[in-house]
Design an enzyme around this catalytic site. Structure first.
Site, PDB file in Angstrom:
ATOM      1  CB  CYS A 183      -0.909   0.004   1.231  1.00 29.12           C
ATOM      2  SG  CYS A 183      -1.895   1.515   1.308  1.00 29.12           S
ATOM      3  CG  HIS A 214       0.730  -6.795  11.377  1.00 29.21           C
ATOM      4  ND1 HIS A 214       0.985  -6.143  10.194  1.00 29.21           N
ATOM      5  CD2 HIS A 214      -0.586  -7.118  11.353  1.00 29.21           C
ATOM      6  CE1 HIS A 214      -0.147  -6.073   9.499  1.00 29.21           C
ATOM      7  NE2 HIS A 214      -1.110  -6.655  10.186  1.00 29.21           N
ATOM      8  CD  GLU A 274       1.698  -1.329   8.321  1.00 30.07           C
ATOM      9  OE1 GLU A 274       0.511  -1.690   8.204  1.00 30.07           O
ATOM     10  OE2 GLU A 274       2.035  -0.196   8.702  1.00 30.07           O
ATOM     11  CB  THR A 315      -0.950   1.945   8.211  1.00 33.81           C
ATOM     12  OG1 THR A 315      -1.033   0.544   7.967  1.00 33.81           O
ATOM     13  CG2 THR A 315       0.232   2.538   7.489  1.00 33.81           C
ATOM     14  CG  ASN A 347      -8.252  -2.953   9.314  1.00 31.28           C
ATOM     15  OD1 ASN A 347      -9.447  -2.810   9.196  1.00 31.28           O
ATOM     16  ND2 ASN A 347      -7.541  -3.752   8.503  1.00 31.28           N
ATOM     17  CB  SER A 405      -8.514  -7.002   4.497  1.00 31.40           C
ATOM     18  OG  SER A 405      -8.563  -7.242   5.886  1.00 31.40           O
TER      19      SER A 405
HETATM   20  S1  SF4 Z   1      -5.666  -0.110   5.822  1.00 36.81           S
HETATM   21 FE1  SF4 Z   1      -3.622  -0.645   5.081  1.00 36.81          FE
HETATM   22  S2  SF4 Z   1      -3.946  -1.137   2.924  1.00 36.81           S
HETATM   23 FE2  SF4 Z   1      -5.745   0.030   3.595  1.00 36.81          FE
HETATM   24  S3  SF4 Z   1      -5.263   2.175   3.048  1.00 36.81           S
HETATM   25 FE3  SF4 Z   1      -4.672   1.808   5.197  1.00 36.81          FE
HETATM   26  S4  SF4 Z   1      -2.484   1.296   5.038  1.00 36.81           S
HETATM   27 FE4  SF4 Z   1      -3.346   1.024   3.007  1.00 36.81          FE
END
Ligand code: SF4
Length: 319
Positions: free
Chosen positions: A96, A124, A126, A164, A224, A266
């Site tokens: 991303c 994780h 990431e 993120t 997330n 996701s």
């Molecule tokens: S959740 Fe992850 S993949 Fe989706 S916009 Fe945010 S950083 Fe990018």
């Protein structure tokens, strides 16, 4: 039963782009294409891509010679990029752009002579990718307590970046603890928690004011999605993370007049519908959606997969 859907929920721009990269690669180069790690953390998405000819591996060493190789949305360490380059694998990078931005920010801080601290969850992908992108030691903190345990003198110039997909609130607390501890500390102007994570967290907070139970549609390994469930629970609302309708326990919603549903970045909308169908099997439901922030962010595809380039056939080693 009233079912209230959070807005926004589900797919973010990074996930849409990553899935499209795999689909377009299959279309352009033919099956199989190899994806390192789950392209995004959702079994339904992975199975659908497998059915189209994508193969998922955990290590680049599992990719056959010359096979098209795709890095997942979570990003990868330099060692992974180097291994693919050493084997001359044709690579498409679905990292991303917001994750890449964190990598670049971290590299800039290190180039300025600062010690880098990453706020994130150990293990994780990431976090592994971000730590592996920086050519200097990176200190990982997961909680405010971890800040006290850092073996870095307090007057060392330090900088922080964050995963993120963390909770905005947790991150705020950790950053405050870092700022109390270090005398020379900098961080990004705009927090690295991405727009999609922030918007979904704001939406689930609003949802929690209106409902008796929250169902978060998402995978157990989706960072997330886990944060969305935690935010619902912290607001005092029983909150459950479920992959799809088959995981719904009737006891969770027994006696609930209003059930809130959201979905991690996701999780496809079809799984939200599957959960609503599972609720319908328990009794009549009335579905409404909260007014929420509209998202119209789109990330560009790699040039070789842009519609114009798709018209031209190129061989794998030209990717
Ligand atoms: S959740 Fe992850 S993949 Fe989706 S916009 Fe945010 S950083 Fe990018």
């Amino acid at each position: 039963m009233q079912v209230i859907l959070a807005q926004p929920r589900g797919f973010c721009a990074g996930v849409v782009r990553a899935i499209e990269i795999v689909e377009r690669a299959l279309e352009k180069y033919g099956a199989p294409v190899y994806v390192r790690h789950e392209i995004v953390h959702n079994r339904h998405v992975v199975e659908a891509l497998k059915a189209k000819g994508a193969r998922f591996v955990e290590d680049v060493s599992e990719v056959p010679a010359n096979a098209v190789t795709i890095f997942s949305a979570h990003g990868v360490a330099r060692s992974v990029q180097e291994e693919a380059a050493a084997r001359s694998l044709p690579v498409l990078d679905a990292t991303c752009p917001l994750v890449t931005k964190v990598h670049n920010q971290g590299k800039r801080y290190v180039a300025q002579g600062r010690v880098l601290i990453l706020i994130g969850h150990a293990g994780h992908p990431e976090v592994e990718g971000t730590m592996g992108q920086i050519e200097a030691p990176v200190f990982l903190v997961q909680t405010e307590k971890d800040v006290d345990l850092l073996e870095i003198p307090v007057d060392t110039p330090v900088a922080y970046v964050t995963q993120t997909t963390l909770s905005v609130d947790d991150t705020r607390g950790i950053i405050a603890a870092l700022e109390r501890r270090f005398t020379d500390i900098v961080g990004p102007d705009i927090r690295d928690i991405c727009y999609a994570t922030q918007n979904r967290q704001t939406a689930v907070r609003e949802l929690s004011r209106l409902v008796d139970v929250i169902l978060v549609v998402g995978a157990k390994n989706s960072s997330n999605s886990n944060r969305l469930r935690e935010i619902g629970a912290e607001a005092g609302i029983p909150s459950y993370l479920i992959a799809d309708g088959s995981e719904l326990e009737p006891d969770w919603v027994r006696g609930a007049g209003r059930v809130g549903i959201t979905a991690g970045a996701s999780a496809p909308e079809v799984l939200v519908e599957d959960v609503i169908d599972a609720l319908r099997r328990l009794g009549p439901v009335e579905v409404s959606t909260l007014p929420g922030r509209e998202e119209n962010i789109e990330f560009r595809l790699p040039t070789e997969l842009s519609p114009r380039m798709m018209a031209t056939t190129v061989s794998g080693d030209q990717i």
